[in-house]
Design an enzyme around this catalytic site. Structure first.
Site, PDB file in Angstrom:
ATOM      1  N   LYS A  45      -5.362  -3.921 -10.308  1.00 26.77           N
ATOM      2  CA  LYS A  45      -4.351  -4.801  -9.712  1.00 26.77           C
ATOM      3  C   LYS A  45      -4.248  -4.566  -8.204  1.00 26.77           C
ATOM      4  CE  LYS A  45       0.056  -4.750  -8.731  1.00 26.77           C
ATOM      5  NZ  LYS A  45       0.100  -5.697  -7.609  1.00 26.77           N
TER       6      LYS A  45
ATOM      7  N   GLU B 219      -2.541   8.273  -4.039  1.00 25.43           N
ATOM      8  CA  GLU B 219      -2.839   8.316  -2.596  1.00 25.43           C
ATOM      9  C   GLU B 219      -1.662   7.640  -1.903  1.00 25.43           C
ATOM     10  OE1 GLU B 219      -5.460   9.684  -1.155  1.00 25.43           O
ATOM     11  OE2 GLU B 219      -6.614  10.140  -2.950  1.00 25.43           O
TER      12      GLU B 219
ATOM     13  N   GLU C 105       7.576   6.641   7.705  1.00 23.60           N
ATOM     14  CA  GLU C 105       6.326   5.922   7.941  1.00 23.60           C
ATOM     15  C   GLU C 105       6.649   4.487   8.355  1.00 23.60           C
ATOM     16  OE1 GLU C 105       3.934   4.920   4.485  1.00 23.60           O
ATOM     17  OE2 GLU C 105       2.125   5.460   5.578  1.00 23.60           O
TER      18      GLU C 105
ATOM     19  N   CYS D  59      -2.724   4.503   6.432  1.00 25.60           N
ATOM     20  CA  CYS D  59      -1.954   5.620   5.875  1.00 25.60           C
ATOM     21  C   CYS D  59      -2.109   6.888   6.719  1.00 25.60           C
ATOM     22  CB  CYS D  59      -2.406   5.894   4.453  1.00 25.60           C
ATOM     23  SG  CYS D  59      -4.193   6.070   4.332  1.00 25.60           S
TER      24      CYS D  59
HETATM   25  P1  NAD Z   1       3.455  -0.405  -2.050  1.00 23.69           P
HETATM   26  O1  NAD Z   1       3.747   0.936  -2.608  1.00 23.69           O
HETATM   27  O2  NAD Z   1       4.577  -1.299  -1.756  1.00 23.69           O
HETATM   28  O3  NAD Z   1       2.495  -1.221  -3.045  1.00 23.69           O
HETATM   29  C1  NAD Z   1       1.241  -0.716  -3.443  1.00 23.69           C
HETATM   30  C2  NAD Z   1       0.852  -1.376  -4.756  1.00 23.69           C
HETATM   31  O4  NAD Z   1       1.781  -0.989  -5.759  1.00 23.69           O
HETATM   32  C3  NAD Z   1       0.843  -2.900  -4.735  1.00 23.69           C
HETATM   33  O5  NAD Z   1      -0.230  -3.372  -5.512  1.00 23.69           O
HETATM   34  C4  NAD Z   1       2.170  -3.237  -5.402  1.00 23.69           C
HETATM   35  O6  NAD Z   1       2.162  -4.506  -6.022  1.00 23.69           O
HETATM   36  C5  NAD Z   1       2.277  -2.127  -6.429  1.00 23.69           C
HETATM   37  N1  NAD Z   1       3.646  -1.827  -6.899  1.00 23.69           N
HETATM   38  C6  NAD Z   1       4.816  -2.058  -6.272  1.00 23.69           C
HETATM   39  N2  NAD Z   1       5.852  -1.636  -7.055  1.00 23.69           N
HETATM   40  C7  NAD Z   1       5.314  -1.111  -8.172  1.00 23.69           C
HETATM   41  C8  NAD Z   1       5.852  -0.489  -9.342  1.00 23.69           C
HETATM   42  N3  NAD Z   1       7.158  -0.329  -9.505  1.00 23.69           N
HETATM   43  N4  NAD Z   1       5.007  -0.037 -10.292  1.00 23.69           N
HETATM   44  C9  NAD Z   1       3.674  -0.170 -10.135  1.00 23.69           C
HETATM   45  N5  NAD Z   1       3.098  -0.747  -9.043  1.00 23.69           N
HETATM   46  C10 NAD Z   1       3.901  -1.210  -8.074  1.00 23.69           C
HETATM   47  O7  NAD Z   1       2.550  -0.144  -0.756  1.00 23.69           O
HETATM   48  P2  NAD Z   1       1.957  -1.205   0.251  1.00 23.69           P
HETATM   49  O8  NAD Z   1       3.060  -1.723   1.107  1.00 23.69           O
HETATM   50  O9  NAD Z   1       1.091  -2.172  -0.462  1.00 23.69           O
HETATM   51  O10 NAD Z   1       0.981  -0.279   1.122  1.00 23.69           O
HETATM   52  C11 NAD Z   1       1.427   0.557   2.141  1.00 23.69           C
HETATM   53  C12 NAD Z   1       1.536   1.983   1.677  1.00 23.69           C
HETATM   54  O11 NAD Z   1       0.290   2.419   1.133  1.00 23.69           O
HETATM   55  C13 NAD Z   1       1.835   2.930   2.817  1.00 23.69           C
HETATM   56  O12 NAD Z   1       2.819   3.860   2.410  1.00 23.69           O
HETATM   57  C14 NAD Z   1       0.511   3.644   3.036  1.00 23.69           C
HETATM   58  O13 NAD Z   1       0.611   4.906   3.639  1.00 23.69           O
HETATM   59  C15 NAD Z   1      -0.037   3.708   1.662  1.00 23.69           C
HETATM   60  N6  NAD Z   1      -1.489   3.917   1.685  1.00 23.69           N
HETATM   61  C16 NAD Z   1      -1.971   5.162   1.373  1.00 23.69           C
HETATM   62  C17 NAD Z   1      -3.348   5.403   1.438  1.00 23.69           C
HETATM   63  C18 NAD Z   1      -3.912   6.770   1.134  1.00 23.69           C
HETATM   64  O14 NAD Z   1      -5.121   6.881   1.032  1.00 23.69           O
HETATM   65  N7  NAD Z   1      -3.107   7.803   0.984  1.00 23.69           N
HETATM   66  C19 NAD Z   1      -4.211   4.369   1.797  1.00 23.69           C
HETATM   67  C20 NAD Z   1      -3.679   3.118   2.088  1.00 23.69           C
HETATM   68  C21 NAD Z   1      -2.309   2.897   2.033  1.00 23.69           C
END
Ligand code: NAD
Length: 493
Positions: free
Chosen positions: A178, A253, A387, A287
């Protein structure tokens, strides 16, 4: 416009509810596609298909690793044939400059090739064991985990998917994937390639929809053996809780607030250039972004002046025309970043440059934010603690090495960090003290398929990429063989 569909059990399908969602071009707010919006029922269908594929038909799981590796190589070849189109889609859907999207596609191709070669190489181990129970032989085999659910964010729409899909597929798992609803188009194209190369029915499934519904179902459903997630720490925590029911294997991650520590003896121009890459690449939606510059007091003014000159010269525009920076991913994300900037000013940080939406010329309707630098920051400020995930960097100063280390570690995150200095011993000493999983000396942000990626503290659990990235998607079975069948004599005392 055709509605883009999900890929479940080898078929392209609309959601049961027939709901759709628009994919928006963040450079001008226009609709670039309509996408089917799945729900819990659709997620359950995909999980069932993956379960049947892994436990009943077993075609992918039972394929010998050489043939599986060959198919993974074909995936890479097919992506390569459509490299320009993949890059164009991600650039338009996400907002990243085209040349950055092209680098992502190159990385994605290499990632599939890397895991294809890794799965063909020998793995497992043979152990010399003590002979308390007579002569024994002990060895290990690596097996796929089973049904793996994978959830990704929007900041690297294709690449974050590939970091998970390539090793999980190579290892022989069946997958339900997803992507973030913000950017799904390049992943839909990737699944078209999976279909084209002949991935067996049910082995790879794509579901589209909201995290709170579909995502949560993937984390909670007891037929899912493993959940891997890249995204915010807050959602990662909720996934951990949801995954507890059947004690799923888990990989997280998560977010970061990474320190970029610069000593007075560092090459100033070099440190400025890397600091720019650290915070303005991909509009700061990274990130591992070097969002906290921690610099030796004696060179701070000179450094900030030069950094501001360079930041002000950054070109902003339509990502397909290759400016230095494109728009942020969505209107709501832009507003979140602008709110943080407002808070920074309210809490007393000195705004050096940027700090506002950019609306010049053709950018009027896009979600652009100018590169922003805050000076005179302190550890207790919101913009230093949280962040932001945008082109916003804070500057703090130190006088001693220990002060720099303490400041670098004064965060609940532990994803990345860097040190700039001409003193080799100091570089190693300081980097060793930084509590983070990915670190750099005299550079910022390069990342490689061959090396493990992941965080300490609230930045996550486990590692992606490298050999570790494959092993995350494998169970390790110990097999012990008795080489002297017969009576051991244990009960004859
Ligand atoms: P997010 O946590 O809002 O969403 C990530 C994913 O999770 C999306 O597909 C979203 O639909 C899904 N999601 C949301 N709520 C959920 C739930 N309750 N249960 C299951 N899935 C759910 O993050 P974002 O805004 O898409 O991305 C930004 C974040 O991602 C930042 O915090 C960034 O640091 C992190 N990130 C981390 C890495 C890493 O390698 N550590 C890499 C890229 C991004």
């Amino acid at each position: 416009m055709d509605v883009k569909k999900m890929y479940i059990d080898g078929c392209w399908v609309e959601s049961e509810s027939k709901k759709t969602r628009a994919s928006i071009n963040p450079a001008d707010g226009s609709v670039i596609a309509y996408v089917t919006e799945g729900d819990v029922a659709d997620a359950r269908k995909a999980i069932a298909a993956a379960k049947t594929s892994f436990y009943v038909t077993r075609e992918w799981r039972d394929m010998d690793s050489q043939s599986r590796g060959d198919l993974v190589l074909k995936i890479a070849d097919e992506i390569e044939k459509e490299k320009e189109e993949f890059a164009r889609i991600d650039s338009m859907d996400h907002g990243k400059p085209l040349r950055e999207a092209e680098c992502d596609v190159d990385d994605a191709i290499h990632c599939f090739r890397y895991y294809a070669s890794l799965i063909k190489a020998p793995h497992g181990g043979v152990y010399e064991v003590n002979e308390g129970f007579g002569k024994m032989h002990s060895y290990t085999v690596h097996e796929p985990v089973g049904v793996c659910a994978q959830i990704t964010p929007w900041n690297y729409p294709l690449l974050m998917g590939v970091w998970k899909l390539a090793p999980a597929i190579a290892a022989g798992n069946s997958i339900v994937f997803k992507p973030s609803s913000n950017c799904v188009l390049s992943c839909i194209k990737l699944f078209e390639i999976f279909e084209k190369v002949g991935m067996p029915k049910g082995s790879v499934n794509l579901v589209l929809g909201a995290g709170s519904t579909i995502g949560n179902e993937l984390a909670e459903n007891n037929d899912v053996d493993m959940i891997t997630f890249t995204g915010s720490t807050e959602v990662g925590q909720s996934i951990m809780r949801a995954a507890a029911g059947n004690v799923k294997k888990i990989g997280l991650e998560l977010g970061g607030k990474s320190p970029n520590v610069i000593f007075a003896d560092a090459d100033l121009e070099g440190a400025v250039e890397w600091a720019m890459i650290g915070i303005f690449l991909n509009q700061g939606e990274i990130c591992s972004a070097g969002s906290r510059i921690i610099i030796e007091e004696s060179i701070k003014d000179k450094f900030v002046k030069r950094l501001a000159e360079r930041a002000n010269a950054i070109t902003i525009g339509n990502p397909l025309e290759n400016p230095d920076m494109g728009p942020l991913v969505s209107e709501s994300h832009m507003n979140k970043v602008l709110d943080y900037i407002k808070k920074g000013v309210e809490e007393g940080a000195t705004l050096i440059c940027g700090g506002e939406r950019y609306t010049e010329g053709k950018c009027a309707n896009g979600y652009f934010v100018r590169p922003t630098i805050f000076d005179n920051c302190t550890d207790d400020m919101t913009i230093v603690k949280e962040e932001i995930f945008g082109p916003v960097v804070t500057v703090q100063t130190f006088k001693t090495e220990q002060e720099a280390i303490d400041m670098a570690n004064n965060t609940e995150y532990g994803l990345a960090g860097a040190v700039f200095t001409a003193d080799g011993s100091r570089a190693l000493r300081v980097i060793k003290e930084i509590r983070a999983g990915i670190t750099w000396i005299n550079c910022y942000n390069p990342c490689f398929n061959e090396a493990p990626w992941g965080g300490y503290k609230k930045s996550g659990i486990g590692r992606e990429l490298g050999v570790h990235g494959l092993e995350e998607y494998q169970e390790i079975k110990q097999i012990n063989i008795n080489l002297n069948p017969g009576i051991v004599g244990w009960y004859e005392h």
